[in-house]
Design an enzyme around this catalytic site. Structure first.
Site, short mmCIF file in Angstrom:
data_model
loop_
_atom_site.label_atom_id
_atom_site.label_comp_id
_atom_site.label_asym_id
_atom_site.label_seq_id
_atom_site.Cartn_x
_atom_site.Cartn_y
_atom_site.Cartn_z
CG ASP A 247 35.66 72.13 113.52
OD1 ASP A 247 36.21 72.73 114.21
OD2 ASP A 247 34.23 71.75 113.16
CE LYS A 254 32.69 70.09 115.20
NZ LYS A 254 31.63 70.84 114.74
CG ASP A 266 34.82 69.92 109.07
OD1 ASP A 266 33.46 69.58 108.76
OD2 ASP A 266 35.01 71.15 109.93
CG ASP A 325 31.68 73.49 115.73
OD1 ASP A 325 32.73 73.69 115.24
OD2 ASP A 325 31.28 73.38 116.28
CD GLU A 327 35.28 74.66 111.22
OE1 GLU A 327 35.21 73.91 110.32
OE2 GLU A 327 34.72 75.49 112.36
NE ARG A 329 28.67 79.11 109.51
CZ ARG A 329 27.67 79.23 109.47
NH1 ARG A 329 27.02 79.83 109.76
NH2 ARG A 329 27.46 77.46 110.11
#
Length: 478
Positions: A247, A254, A266, A325, A327, A329
């Site tokens: 991620d 990030k 992740d 970010d 993502e 969910r």
């Protein structure tokens, strides 16, 4: 590979010993000399609870346990003491050790569990791996074969989950993640169906497809099934795991350091689901379980989805993307929609979902919330206490859902800074119509330093709590 706990046999008279007891135990029945007994008593008088005796041909470790307030504290202290024993055994180049009990309270299996978990190493990428390898290979306990099979199963499932989390993206792409699931399924006894991009498009999984847009590798959607003939449940328990193999944050990149650096972890939720399926299949638990793992990486490639985009999920819900970010969910939402086809008894999702969960309780537990009834939540909480994968139940009031309202779509994928771990759960709730729990394992899934038997890197958080829950559930049903 990981099954190092065995039933005591009579083949090794000179095996190194661990004697577990209380300070008032009778140590004379363990073939200690009078000088050694005097030494033990003098050390105990100084409140030294871990004692080592070198008998030249073997080592004898004496571990005394003070009475704890609760069973859960007793079991955790046993696992922690096991982790300490592993370090001592490897320092002494010991290959096999036998655990004996000197008191009425038998914690040997949990000491062995802590030893086995602490003996884990991820050496795949070291050129001198053989030199670094721990000496400890076997732990012998006085227990029945079924209990030993179960403890080996859950330890192995946890360590396989750790392996998956510790793998870098240079190896563990979404496709490779699926291949590894297939291999672990074949090794333990669960089935794996891998859905590829065209099938995912046919299912209209808009969340998974949107997150994958910037990636070089295609996504996969993985269906893991363990359904023994003697399953006690007709409706499955469905476990959903976030499988973001790396991620970057996407276009909402990030900042680094200490944010993107460890984002190979992740997919920790997906790894936990694989570990659970592996453990229950190895232990041959009579329970019908389905695992759903959407897998992709989240990158800011040329066609990456962007803040402000509106996407449609599998159930046709429109979602305004405020931050790429958030993502996890989105891919979980499609999996939760897919779970409806099973008419499940219970659904639990596992995800390294939010920094808010880490800020709320740190590495010390799992942030939990959901719609399952009070009895299910109590039993899950009990399993969390017994395994020390504790649940911190969050309030789940309807007002939190109001924070996800959009002026151009059905909902947004991000709430305000406050209570971010709960609004993430509320987003997921929208896609459920069955009893459901959300486990945010962002805190305990990946550690920066050793914590007793939870070692630096991937921890396999989630495997042991669910194995205990399912084991106790099937024991009650029989």
């Amino acid at each position: 590979m990981y099954s190092i706990i065995h039933k005591v046999d009579e083949s090794f008279a000179n095996r190194h010993l661990v004697i577990l007891g209380a300070t008032d135990s009778d140590w004379s029945k363990f073939d200690l000399s009078s000088k050694e007994l005097d030494f033990v008593r003098s050390e105990l008088a100084k409140n030294q609870l871990s004692i080592q005796i070198n008998q030249y041909s073997r080592n004898v470790f004496i571990e005394c346990f003070n009475e704890q307030k609760t069973k859960s504290k007793t079991l955790e202290k046993a696992r922690e003491r096991g982790a300490s024993l592993t370090k001592k055994c490897n320092a002494a180049k010991i290959e096999a050790v036998e655990l004996l009990t000197a008191s009425d309270v038998d914690v040997s299996l949990h000491v062995a569990e802590g030893m086995a978990l602490a003996n884990y190493q991820f050496l795949k990428y070291f050129t001198d791996a053989d030199k670094k390898r721990n000496s400890l290979k076997a732990i012998y306990v006085q227990a029945d074969q079924k209990a030993i099979r179960q403890i080996n199963a859950v330890v192995s499932g946890t360590l396989h989950a750790r392996d998956l989390v510790n793998e870098p993206l240079s190896y563990l792409t979404a496709i490779q993640f699926s291949n590894d699931m297939v291999a672990l399924g074949e090794a333990s006894g669960f089935k794996v169906e891998v859905l590829h991009k065209k099938q995912i498009e046919t299912l209209k999984m808009g969340g998974l497809l949107a997150v994958n847009q910037g990636a070089l590798e295609p996504p996969t959607f993985n269906v893991l099934t363990y359904k023994p003939e003697n399953a006690s449940n007709t409706k499955p328990i469905v476990l959903v795991g976030k499988g973001i193999v790396y991620d970057t944050g996407g276009l909402s990149l990030k900042p680094t350091a200490n944010s993107m650096d460890i984002m190979k972890c992740d997919m920790g939720g997906g790894a936990s689901v694989v570990g659970i399926l592996y453990a229950i299949a190895k232990a041959e638990l009579p329970v019908y379980v389905v695992g759903l793992i959407p897998a992709t990486e989240n990158r800011p490639g040329g066609n990456a989805y962007a803040p402000g985009d509106v996407i449609r999920m599998m159930d046709n819900t429109s979602v305004e993307v405020l931050n790429t970010d958030a993502e996890g969910r989105l891919v979980l939402a499609d999996a939760l929609c897919y779970a409806k086809k099973y008419n499940p008894q219970l659904v639990i999702d596992f995800a390294t979902l939010t920094g808010a969960a880490v800020r709320a309780i740190g590495k010390y537990g799992i942030v939990a919330m959901g719609t399952a009834d009070a009895k299910v939540q109590r039993e899950l909480t009990k399993s969390g206490e017994l395994t020390c994968e504790r649940l911190a139940m969050m309030p789940f009031w309807d007002e939190y859902a109001d924070l996800l309202k959009s002026h151009i779509a059905d909902m947004t994928n991000l709430g305000p800074a406050e209570a971010g771990h709960i609004t993430a759960g509320k987003f997921l709730e929208h896609f459920t119509d069955y009893p459901w729990m959300h486990f945010d394992i962002a805190g305990p899934a990946f550690l920066s330093s050793d914590d007793h038997y939870r070692l630096k890197g991937g921890t396999g958080s989630g495997v042991r709590i669910l194995f205990d829950y399912l084991l106790r559930l099937t024991s009650r049903d029989q």
